[in-house]
Design a protein around this motif. Structure first.
Motif, mmCIF file in Angstrom:
data_model
loop_
_atom_site.group_PDB
_atom_site.id
_atom_site.type_symbol
_atom_site.label_atom_id
_atom_site.label_comp_id
_atom_site.label_asym_id
_atom_site.label_seq_id
_atom_site.Cartn_x
_atom_site.Cartn_y
_atom_site.Cartn_z
ATOM 1 N N PRO A 186 0.835 -1.220 0.000
ATOM 2 C CA PRO A 186 0.000 0.000 0.000
ATOM 3 C C PRO A 186 0.864 1.262 0.000
ATOM 4 C CG PRO A 186 -0.736 -1.576 1.670
ATOM 5 C CD PRO A 186 0.573 -2.080 1.160
ATOM 6 N N ASP A 187 0.366 2.293 -0.621
ATOM 7 C CA ASP A 187 1.054 3.589 -0.600
ATOM 8 C C ASP A 187 1.252 4.044 0.844
ATOM 9 O OD1 ASP A 187 1.080 3.584 -3.318
ATOM 10 O OD2 ASP A 187 -0.598 4.976 -3.566
ATOM 11 N N ARG A 188 2.436 4.570 1.106
ATOM 12 C CA ARG A 188 2.773 5.156 2.397
ATOM 13 C C ARG A 188 2.761 4.131 3.531
ATOM 14 N NH1 ARG A 188 0.379 11.145 2.932
ATOM 15 N NH2 ARG A 188 2.330 11.237 4.112
ATOM 16 N N LEU A 189 2.827 2.848 3.174
ATOM 17 C CA LEU A 189 2.817 1.789 4.196
ATOM 18 C C LEU A 189 3.949 1.956 5.203
ATOM 19 C CD1 LEU A 189 1.636 -0.979 5.171
ATOM 20 C CD2 LEU A 189 3.350 -2.064 3.679
ATOM 21 N N PHE A 190 5.114 2.391 4.723
ATOM 22 C CA PHE A 190 6.288 2.445 5.593
ATOM 23 C C PHE A 190 6.542 3.842 6.179
ATOM 24 C CE2 PHE A 190 7.320 -0.755 2.198
ATOM 25 C CZ PHE A 190 7.063 -1.870 2.985
ATOM 26 N N ARG A 208 5.792 -3.629 -9.178
ATOM 27 C CA ARG A 208 6.067 -2.203 -9.306
ATOM 28 C C ARG A 208 6.283 -1.585 -7.930
ATOM 29 N NH1 ARG A 208 1.521 0.745 -7.934
ATOM 30 N NH2 ARG A 208 2.459 2.631 -8.816
ATOM 31 N N LEU A 209 7.035 -0.488 -7.933
ATOM 32 C CA LEU A 209 7.257 0.276 -6.715
ATOM 33 C C LEU A 209 6.449 1.567 -6.804
ATOM 34 C CD1 LEU A 209 11.102 0.074 -6.055
ATOM 35 C CD2 LEU A 209 9.276 -0.990 -4.722
ATOM 36 N N PRO A 210 5.519 1.783 -5.899
ATOM 37 C CA PRO A 210 4.815 3.080 -5.897
ATOM 38 C C PRO A 210 5.821 4.206 -5.668
ATOM 39 C CG PRO A 210 3.693 1.471 -4.501
ATOM 40 C CD PRO A 210 5.005 0.866 -4.881
ATOM 41 N N LEU A 211 5.605 5.313 -6.320
ATOM 42 C CA LEU A 211 6.495 6.460 -6.190
ATOM 43 C C LEU A 211 6.564 6.907 -4.727
ATOM 44 C CD1 LEU A 211 8.208 8.311 -8.003
ATOM 45 C CD2 LEU A 211 6.263 9.884 -8.081
ATOM 46 N N GLY A 212 7.783 7.041 -4.226
ATOM 47 C CA GLY A 212 7.958 7.504 -2.856
ATOM 48 C C GLY A 212 7.774 6.436 -1.802
ATOM 49 N N THR A 213 7.855 5.175 -2.187
ATOM 50 C CA THR A 213 7.642 4.086 -1.232
ATOM 51 C C THR A 213 8.565 4.194 -0.019
ATOM 52 O OG1 THR A 213 6.932 2.606 -3.006
ATOM 53 C CG2 THR A 213 7.631 1.580 -0.953
ATOM 54 N N PHE A 214 9.823 4.602 -0.248
ATOM 55 C CA PHE A 214 10.809 4.597 0.834
ATOM 56 C C PHE A 214 11.234 6.008 1.259
ATOM 57 C CE2 PHE A 214 11.802 1.038 -2.196
ATOM 58 C CZ PHE A 214 11.157 0.045 -1.473
ATOM 59 N N ARG A 215 10.498 7.011 0.850
ATOM 60 C CA ARG A 215 10.986 8.386 0.951
ATOM 61 C C ARG A 215 11.246 8.848 2.388
ATOM 62 N NH1 ARG A 215 5.644 8.737 -0.490
ATOM 63 N NH2 ARG A 215 4.238 9.809 0.971
ATOM 64 N N ASP A 232 10.959 -2.137 -13.846
ATOM 65 C CA ASP A 232 11.403 -0.751 -13.916
ATOM 66 C C ASP A 232 11.520 -0.195 -12.505
ATOM 67 O OD1 ASP A 232 12.036 1.754 -15.184
ATOM 68 O OD2 ASP A 232 10.030 2.437 -14.617
ATOM 69 N N LEU A 233 12.441 0.753 -12.337
ATOM 70 C CA LEU A 233 12.574 1.475 -11.078
ATOM 71 C C LEU A 233 12.189 2.924 -11.353
ATOM 72 C CD1 LEU A 233 16.001 0.030 -9.848
ATOM 73 C CD2 LEU A 233 13.705 -0.673 -9.116
ATOM 74 N N PRO A 234 11.196 3.452 -10.665
ATOM 75 C CA PRO A 234 10.732 4.812 -10.979
ATOM 76 C C PRO A 234 11.791 5.847 -10.628
ATOM 77 C CG PRO A 234 9.721 4.010 -8.959
ATOM 78 C CD PRO A 234 10.457 2.842 -9.553
ATOM 79 N N PRO A 235 11.742 7.022 -11.236
ATOM 80 C CA PRO A 235 12.693 8.090 -10.900
ATOM 81 C C PRO A 235 12.629 8.401 -9.406
ATOM 82 C CG PRO A 235 11.375 8.678 -12.818
ATOM 83 C CD PRO A 235 10.770 7.437 -12.262
ATOM 84 N N GLY A 236 13.793 8.558 -8.814
ATOM 85 C CA GLY A 236 13.832 8.876 -7.392
ATOM 86 C C GLY A 236 13.401 7.743 -6.490
ATOM 87 N N ALA A 237 13.486 6.493 -6.992
ATOM 88 C CA ALA A 237 13.037 5.347 -6.186
ATOM 89 C C ALA A 237 13.751 5.268 -4.851
ATOM 90 C CB ALA A 237 13.255 4.052 -6.977
ATOM 91 N N PHE A 238 15.023 5.727 -4.806
ATOM 92 C CA PHE A 238 15.808 5.605 -3.578
ATOM 93 C C PHE A 238 16.198 6.968 -3.002
ATOM 94 C CE2 PHE A 238 16.887 2.027 -6.485
ATOM 95 C CZ PHE A 238 16.130 1.065 -5.839
#
Length: 547
Positions: A186-190, A208-215, A232-238
């Protein structure tokens, strides 16, 4: 299920010598550690020491843990259930234990948990619910565990998580969700896990990785995303993961990487990209990772590597590029890598290497060139690698002539055992020879008709005699001469027939050609009176090496 030897080892460590009687079939050690195991255990045994701090129930027939069996164990700090397949937990099974810091339930058929199962465990620091059959977690399950630091949920059947399931866990440092069929998070889970240091999402069918998963995971040090379906890894994934040291992306479906996807990872030490579908690496991929020491990119589809991709990676110690499609390496491919100790280039399509390919690798210890298409290597290619003790070179089509003389000598001196299965592919009369066992004098170059003749060996080239090498078409006879005299005759004879002492044991003529002209050679070997077959063999060997 934990392996039986591991369980026995655990039991031995806990028991030592028994100092207090225990209700059978349990065993006690020092009155504080209790180990209960056996299929005859259907319920929590009565009479367990009230001052026990650690209880282990291993491979029993326990079915239900209610709310009362541990009410008299106020000192309990660690409670472990391992491989109890029929176990289930009722609401309030663990009550309110002021000292319990570690709880583990592993290897059961537990499929559901009541939101009240854990009561109020204010001091709990580690909770493991692993390798069972959990399919879902109820909202609020962790509400009364404010001090939890490690949560292990790997190896279950969890398909989805409530969006705010981790909100109460503000102190969590380790979260392992691996080996669950989640497919998505889920988005913002972490977002609530600001103190998280280790996050493991291996093998959860993530596409897929939701944008901002680890932000918001600013303190994260280890992230495992391996064995998923990420294409694919979205821009800014890390982005923001400035403390991340280990990133595992192996065995996904990545076909390309954005040029600066890792540029925000200044602390990255370990990067694994193995087993993807990468056909190229961007030139600037590693420019933001100055502390990188280990890079794994094996089993992709790489045909080359960009020039300068490793520039300024002064701490890089290991590069693994095995099982790709590399056909060539750019000039200076490994410059600036003064700390590199291990380089694996095996099972690629390399046909040639420049003489200075490894000259900057002054710390190199292990090099693997197995399974390429190399026929020779330039003389002196390892002259600057003083610490190199292992070079694996088998399964290449080595041409064993004068151009390989320097390498063969190096192998005999430094790497013979590792290359005992490294064989010549040509010329025909040396095919199948193990390179470390090949006599140096066999490494000669034969001149083709109409071409300037090459020297017999690098040593003879230095004498300036400019010899000619005469040879028959099969290459079984070679005669080397210069303007003054002929200096070496090499004859490879077929199996010798039994010597009788009468007539020649071997007699044949050859017409040999070279760019210098043509010469006829006759060789006759006869048994001498009184000479044994063994002595005749020795004489025959001498004749092969004398003009």
């Amino acid at each position: 299920m934990l392996p039986r030897p591991l369980l026995l080892c655990l039991q031995g460590l806990l028991l030592g010598r028994f100092t207090q009687a225990c209700p059978p079939p349990c065993q006690c050690y020092d009155g504080t550690k209790v180990f209960c195991s056996g299929e005859e255990i259907w319920d929590i045994p009565e009479g367990l020491p009230g001052n026990a701090t650690q209880l282990f129930f291993v491979e029993t027939s326990l079915t239900t843990i209610g709310s009362g069996p541990f009410s008299n164990h106020s000192s309990l700090a660690r409670l472990v259930f391992l491989n109890n397949p029929s176990l289930s937990l009722e609401a309030g099974a663990f009550g309110e234990w002021p000292r319990l810091t570690e709880l583990e339930v592993s290897g059961s058929n537990l499929s559901a948990l009541s939101g009240e199962a854990f009561g109020s465990l204010l001091e709990l620091r580690k909770l493991s619910l692993t390798f069972s059959a959990l399919r879902a977690l109820e909202p609020g399950l962790f509400n009364r565990m404010p001090g939890l630091e490690a949560l292990h949920l790997q190896g279950n059947q969890i398909e989805a998580l409530p969006p705010k399931i981790f909100s109460p866990l503000r102190e969590l440092r380790v979260l392992d969700l691996s080996h669950n069929p989640m497919a998505q998070v889920p988005d913002r889970l972490f977002d609530p896990l600001a103190r998280l240091q280790v996050l493991k999402l291996s093998n959860i069918s993530l596409a897929r990785l939701p944008l901002g998963t680890f932000r918001l995971l600013r303190r994260l040090q280890e992230l495992s995303l391996d064995r998923n379906a990420l294409a694919d890894l979205p821009p800014g994934a890390f982005s923001g993961l400035t403390h991340l040291r280990r990133l595992q992306l192996q065995h996904n479906a990545l076909t390309s990487l954005r040029p600066y996807i890792f540029s925000c990872l200044p602390s990255l030490d370990f990067l694994n990209l193995e087993g993807n579908r990468l056909s190229a690496l961007p030139a600037g991929l590693l420019r933001g990772t100055p502390k990188l020491s280990q890079l794994f990119a094996a089993s992709n589809r790489l045909e080359t590597i960009p020039e300068g991709i490793f520039s300024n990676l002064f701490q890089l110690q290991t590069i693994v590029l095995s099982h790709n499609r590399l056909t060539h390496l750019p000039a200076g491919a490994f410059r600036d890598l003064s700390s590199l100790t291990t380089l694996q280039l095996d099972h690629n399509n390399l046909t040639a290497l420049a003489g200075d390919t490894f000259h900057n690798l002054t710390s190199l210890e292990v090099l693997d060139l197995t399974g390429n298409r190399l026929q020779t290597l330039p003389e002196g290619i390892f002259d600057f690698n003083d610490y190199l003790f292992g070079v694996a070179m088998k399964d290449n089509p080595w041409v064993c002539d004068c151009r390989l003389a320097s390498l063969a000598s190096w192998i005999r001196n430094w790497s013979a055992p590792l290359n005992s299965q490294t064989f010549c592919a040509s010329p025909d009369h040396l095919k199948g020879w193990a390179l470390p066992a090949l006599p140096q004098e066999q490494l000669v170059c034969l001149a083709a008709p109409g071409q300037a003749d090459s020297s017999l060996s690098p040593g003879e080239a230095e004498t300036g005699r400019s010899p000619c090498t005469y040879s028959d078409p099969e290459g079984t006879v070679q005669l080397t001469c210069d303007a003054a005299a002929c200096h070496r005759l090499t004859v490879h004879l077929p199996p010798q027939r039994a010597l009788t002492g009468q007539g020649p044991a071997y007699d044949s003529d050859w017409v040999l050609n070279s760019s210098c002209g043509r010469v006829k050679v006759s060789v006759a070997i006869r048994a001498e009176p009184g000479v044994t077959a063994r002595e005749e063999e020795a004489l025959s060997h001498n004749r092969r090496s004398e003009p």
